[in-house]
Design a protein around this motif. Structure first.
Motif, PDB file in Angstrom:
ATOM      1  N   ASN A 239     -60.913  52.152  20.732  1.00 44.39           N
ATOM      2  CA  ASN A 239     -62.300  51.678  20.673  1.00 44.39           C
ATOM      3  C   ASN A 239     -62.588  50.705  21.812  1.00 44.39           C
ATOM      4  OD1 ASN A 239     -63.132  53.108  18.500  1.00 44.39           O
ATOM      5  ND2 ASN A 239     -62.992  51.439  17.013  1.00 44.39           N
ATOM      6  N   LYS A 242     -63.079  52.764  24.794  1.00 49.89           N
ATOM      7  CA  LYS A 242     -64.295  53.580  24.699  1.00 49.89           C
ATOM      8  C   LYS A 242     -65.562  52.767  24.948  1.00 49.89           C
ATOM      9  CE  LYS A 242     -64.543  55.575  20.621  1.00 49.89           C
ATOM     10  NZ  LYS A 242     -64.590  56.450  19.443  1.00 49.89           N
ATOM     11  N   TYR A 243     -65.581  51.557  24.362  1.00 56.54           N
ATOM     12  CA  TYR A 243     -66.815  50.768  24.419  1.00 56.54           C
ATOM     13  C   TYR A 243     -66.822  49.748  25.563  1.00 56.54           C
ATOM     14  CZ  TYR A 243     -67.634  53.100  20.038  1.00 56.54           C
ATOM     15  OH  TYR A 243     -67.828  54.077  19.105  1.00 56.54           O
ATOM     16  N   ASP A 267     -62.191  42.748  24.177  1.00 59.78           N
ATOM     17  CA  ASP A 267     -62.667  43.558  25.318  1.00 59.78           C
ATOM     18  C   ASP A 267     -63.924  42.935  25.907  1.00 59.78           C
ATOM     19  OD1 ASP A 267     -65.117  44.619  24.057  1.00 59.78           O
ATOM     20  OD2 ASP A 267     -63.745  45.705  22.732  1.00 59.78           O
ATOM     21  N   ILE A 272     -71.167  44.316  19.685  1.00 62.55           N
ATOM     22  CA  ILE A 272     -71.779  44.886  18.469  1.00 62.55           C
ATOM     23  C   ILE A 272     -72.862  43.912  17.985  1.00 62.55           C
ATOM     24  CG2 ILE A 272     -71.287  45.729  16.122  1.00 62.55           C
ATOM     25  CD1 ILE A 272     -68.265  45.771  17.061  1.00 62.55           C
ATOM     26  N   TYR A 285     -70.112  55.192   9.809  1.00 65.09           N
ATOM     27  CA  TYR A 285     -71.114  54.291  10.386  1.00 65.09           C
ATOM     28  C   TYR A 285     -70.876  54.148  11.878  1.00 65.09           C
ATOM     29  CZ  TYR A 285     -74.383  50.564  11.088  1.00 65.09           C
ATOM     30  OH  TYR A 285     -75.454  49.838  11.539  1.00 65.09           O
ATOM     31  N   ARG A 286     -71.914  54.344  12.649  1.00 66.99           N
ATOM     32  CA  ARG A 286     -71.852  54.114  14.085  1.00 66.99           C
ATOM     33  C   ARG A 286     -73.072  53.297  14.469  1.00 66.99           C
ATOM     34  NH1 ARG A 286     -70.778  58.413  18.146  1.00 66.99           N
ATOM     35  NH2 ARG A 286     -69.313  56.847  18.891  1.00 66.99           N
ATOM     36  N   ALA A 287     -72.836  52.251  15.256  1.00 74.26           N
ATOM     37  CA  ALA A 287     -73.982  51.450  15.695  1.00 74.26           C
ATOM     38  C   ALA A 287     -74.878  52.364  16.527  1.00 74.26           C
ATOM     39  CB  ALA A 287     -73.493  50.279  16.522  1.00 74.26           C
ATOM     40  N   SER A 290     -73.973  53.234  20.085  1.00 75.84           N
ATOM     41  CA  SER A 290     -72.895  54.186  20.361  1.00 75.84           C
ATOM     42  C   SER A 290     -73.373  55.619  20.171  1.00 75.84           C
ATOM     43  CB  SER A 290     -71.704  53.967  19.429  1.00 75.84           C
ATOM     44  OG  SER A 290     -71.737  52.764  18.795  1.00 75.84           O
ATOM     45  N   GLY A 298     -67.407  60.068  18.999  1.00 79.82           N
ATOM     46  CA  GLY A 298     -66.825  59.405  17.824  1.00 79.82           C
ATOM     47  C   GLY A 298     -67.558  59.820  16.573  1.00 79.82           C
ATOM     48  N   TYR A 299     -66.916  59.530  15.434  1.00 79.59           N
ATOM     49  CA  TYR A 299     -67.537  59.913  14.160  1.00 79.59           C
ATOM     50  C   TYR A 299     -67.738  58.741  13.220  1.00 79.59           C
ATOM     51  CZ  TYR A 299     -66.647  64.618  15.677  1.00 79.59           C
ATOM     52  OH  TYR A 299     -66.661  65.779  16.389  1.00 79.59           O
ATOM     53  N   GLY A 300     -67.397  57.561  13.682  1.00 77.29           N
ATOM     54  CA  GLY A 300     -67.541  56.404  12.800  1.00 77.29           C
ATOM     55  C   GLY A 300     -66.486  56.379  11.710  1.00 77.29           C
ATOM     56  N   GLY A 302     -62.968  55.752  12.647  1.00 76.47           N
ATOM     57  CA  GLY A 302     -61.804  54.976  13.105  1.00 76.47           C
ATOM     58  C   GLY A 302     -61.613  53.666  12.358  1.00 76.47           C
ATOM     59  N   LEU A 303     -62.675  52.858  12.282  1.00 73.06           N
ATOM     60  CA  LEU A 303     -62.503  51.547  11.647  1.00 73.06           C
ATOM     61  C   LEU A 303     -62.296  51.652  10.137  1.00 73.06           C
ATOM     62  CD1 LEU A 303     -64.955  49.238  13.637  1.00 73.06           C
ATOM     63  CD2 LEU A 303     -62.483  49.420  13.823  1.00 73.06           C
TER      64      LEU A 303
HETATM   65  P1  ADP Z   1     -66.350  55.502  16.325  1.00 73.32           P
HETATM   66  O1  ADP Z   1     -65.765  54.665  17.422  1.00 73.32           O
HETATM   67  O2  ADP Z   1     -65.748  56.836  16.225  1.00 73.32           O
HETATM   68  O3  ADP Z   1     -67.834  55.535  16.371  1.00 73.32           O
HETATM   69  P2  ADP Z   1     -65.310  53.489  14.508  1.00 73.32           P
HETATM   70  O4  ADP Z   1     -65.246  53.510  13.021  1.00 73.32           O
HETATM   71  O5  ADP Z   1     -64.056  53.292  15.244  1.00 73.32           O
HETATM   72  O6  ADP Z   1     -66.031  54.823  14.914  1.00 73.32           O
HETATM   73  O7  ADP Z   1     -66.312  52.340  14.921  1.00 73.32           O
HETATM   74  C1  ADP Z   1     -67.535  52.188  14.223  1.00 73.32           C
HETATM   75  C2  ADP Z   1     -68.583  51.587  15.157  1.00 73.32           C
HETATM   76  O8  ADP Z   1     -68.215  50.235  15.470  1.00 73.32           O
HETATM   77  C3  ADP Z   1     -68.669  52.264  16.494  1.00 73.32           C
HETATM   78  O9  ADP Z   1     -69.544  53.374  16.440  1.00 73.32           O
HETATM   79  C4  ADP Z   1     -69.209  51.184  17.385  1.00 73.32           C
HETATM   80  O10 ADP Z   1     -70.604  51.104  17.249  1.00 73.32           O
HETATM   81  C5  ADP Z   1     -68.595  49.918  16.800  1.00 73.32           C
HETATM   82  N1  ADP Z   1     -67.381  49.490  17.530  1.00 73.32           N
HETATM   83  C6  ADP Z   1     -66.103  49.620  17.153  1.00 73.32           C
HETATM   84  N2  ADP Z   1     -65.261  49.051  18.031  1.00 73.32           N
HETATM   85  C7  ADP Z   1     -66.038  48.546  19.016  1.00 73.32           C
HETATM   86  C8  ADP Z   1     -65.768  47.826  20.237  1.00 73.32           C
HETATM   87  N3  ADP Z   1     -64.535  47.497  20.606  1.00 73.32           N
HETATM   88  N4  ADP Z   1     -66.830  47.461  20.992  1.00 73.32           N
HETATM   89  C9  ADP Z   1     -68.088  47.777  20.605  1.00 73.32           C
HETATM   90  N5  ADP Z   1     -68.401  48.443  19.498  1.00 73.32           N
HETATM   91  C10 ADP Z   1     -67.402  48.826  18.707  1.00 73.32           C
END
Ligand code: ADP
Length: 339
Positions: A239, A242-243, A267, A272, A285-287, A290, A298-300, A302-303
């Motif tokens: 992540n 990616k971000y 990072d 966020i 959930y994805r912001a 993103s 991504g699919y939201g 990972g976290l």
């Molecule tokens: P994904 O990355 O596949 O969208 P995650 O569950 O890993 O799903 O993350 C959920 C959301 O949290 C992401 O869509 C993003 O909006 C936000 N996010 C996670 N990690 C970061 C990061 N390091 N910097 C910015 N936003 C992040």
């Protein structure tokens, strides 16, 4: 609807149990009490009978047995009425208590079912998107009578991309199911080694974006499950990469704090928004940034996988972030205690 009926049925069931208990209790009370009353009255009349004034009393009470029987019947009637009131009270109270208990029993099940339904709907939606894209592309190309080899290859490449997306989604779903279900045996693990293994898995992604890592790793022994912890740090590092914009830097810091090992990954990425922060650990959930603006894959999931892994490892995760400046994820897990 199913649950409304279940509330009703369970309330009735609780009422039935309470009524049976109270009825059985009333029968026992009635039997004991009426025997006691009969015995009491018997003693009373015997004393009157044997008393020296008996001669006077018998003028007023010619048939003592008859009076005794009437008094006993009257007492039993009053006892029955009181027990009836008591049972009605129990029935009323048990309907209220039964409903509250049914609510307490069924509410968590209802919530779990709702969450499951939401999850199925979200997963189906995510699965459908690449499938629809593939289907449309194939249909359009099939209609084209002059389709040449280059166009056909372009179609296959595009389809392959969608298939890869489907593959990564199904992998994420499998991981989610695996980490939510299994509780691995927690052992002594070397956190530094885990972080190095996780880092090696994402190194090439970082290199592609010319992202520098500034790692300060120290020797820390924690109590956890190695494979799932590697998975957790891969998610967080992936992540962070990616971000983050190209040529930025990511840092990994480790320390020991209050009997726990602390690892933070910072990072200099998109950050966020505070309005998104409470939800980023929810499945799918994805912001918005993103999804749309940044258009990052991504699919939201990972976290939410990370959160499940930390639950298995008795750890927790927190995040602080400044939009446009970067994010910092901090993981805490129990240290290994030497015996
Ligand atoms: P994904 O990355 O596949 O969208 P995650 O569950 O890993 O799903 O993350 C959920 C959301 O949290 C992401 O869509 C993003 O909006 C936000 N996010 C996670 N990690 C970061 C990061 N390091 N910097 C910015 N936003 C992040």
């Amino acid at each position: 609807m199913i649950f409304k009926f279940a509330y009703f049925k369970l309330t009735l069931f609780y009422m039935l149990i309470a009524s049976v208990v109270s009825l059985a209790f009333s029968i026992v009370i009635y039997n004991i009490s009426s025997q006691e009353i009969a015995r009491g009255l018997g003693n009373q009349y015997r004393m009157m009978h044997d008393a020296p004034v008996r001669g006077n009393l018998s003028q007023f009470i010619p048939d003592i047995e008859q009076v005794q029987r009437e008094q006993l019947a009257e007492s039993n009637r009053k006892l029955k009425i009181n027990l009836l009131y008591f049972n009605l009270l129990v029935l009323t109270l048990s309907s209220v208590a039964g409903y509250l208990l049914a609510k307490k029993t069924l509410e968590p099940i209802e919530e779990a079912m709702e969450a499951q339904n939401r999850f199925t709907a979200d997963a189906s939606h995510e699965l459908r998107t690449p499938l629809t894209a593939m289907k449309t592309e194939i249909e359009v190309n099939l209609r084209d009578k002059n389709l040449n080899l280059t166009q056909a290859k372009a179609l296959l490449n595009s389809n392959l991309e969608e298939v890869q997306k489907l593959e990564s989604l199904s992998n994420a779903l499998l991981k989610l199911a695996r980490f939510e279900k299994n509780s691995p045996a927690l052992k002594k693990v070397d956190l530094k080694e885990i972080l190095i293994e996780a880092y090696e898995k994402v190194e090439s992604l970082a290199a592609r974006k010319s992202i520098k890592f500034e790692n300060k790793l120290i020797d820390l022994r924690a109590r956890g499950d190695k494979q799932s912890l590697i998975e957790l740090f891969v998610i967080l590092l992936d992540n962070a990469i990616k971000y983050s914009p190209e040529k930025s830097s990511i840092s990994i810091r480790m320390k020991e704090s209050r009997g726990r090992a602390e690892v933070s990954i910072s990072d200099q990425g998109v950050g966020i928004k505070s309005s998104d922060l409470p939800y980023i650990f929810n499945r799918f959930y994805r912001a918005d940034s993103s999804r749309t603006k940044e258009n990052i894959d991504g699919y939201g999931l990972g976290l939410s996988i990370a959160k499940s892994i930390l639950e298995l490892n008795n750890g927790d995760i927190s995040v602080s972030s400044h939009p446009g400046k970067g994010s910092k994820f901090t993981v805490k897990i129990p240290l290994h205690q030497e015996e």
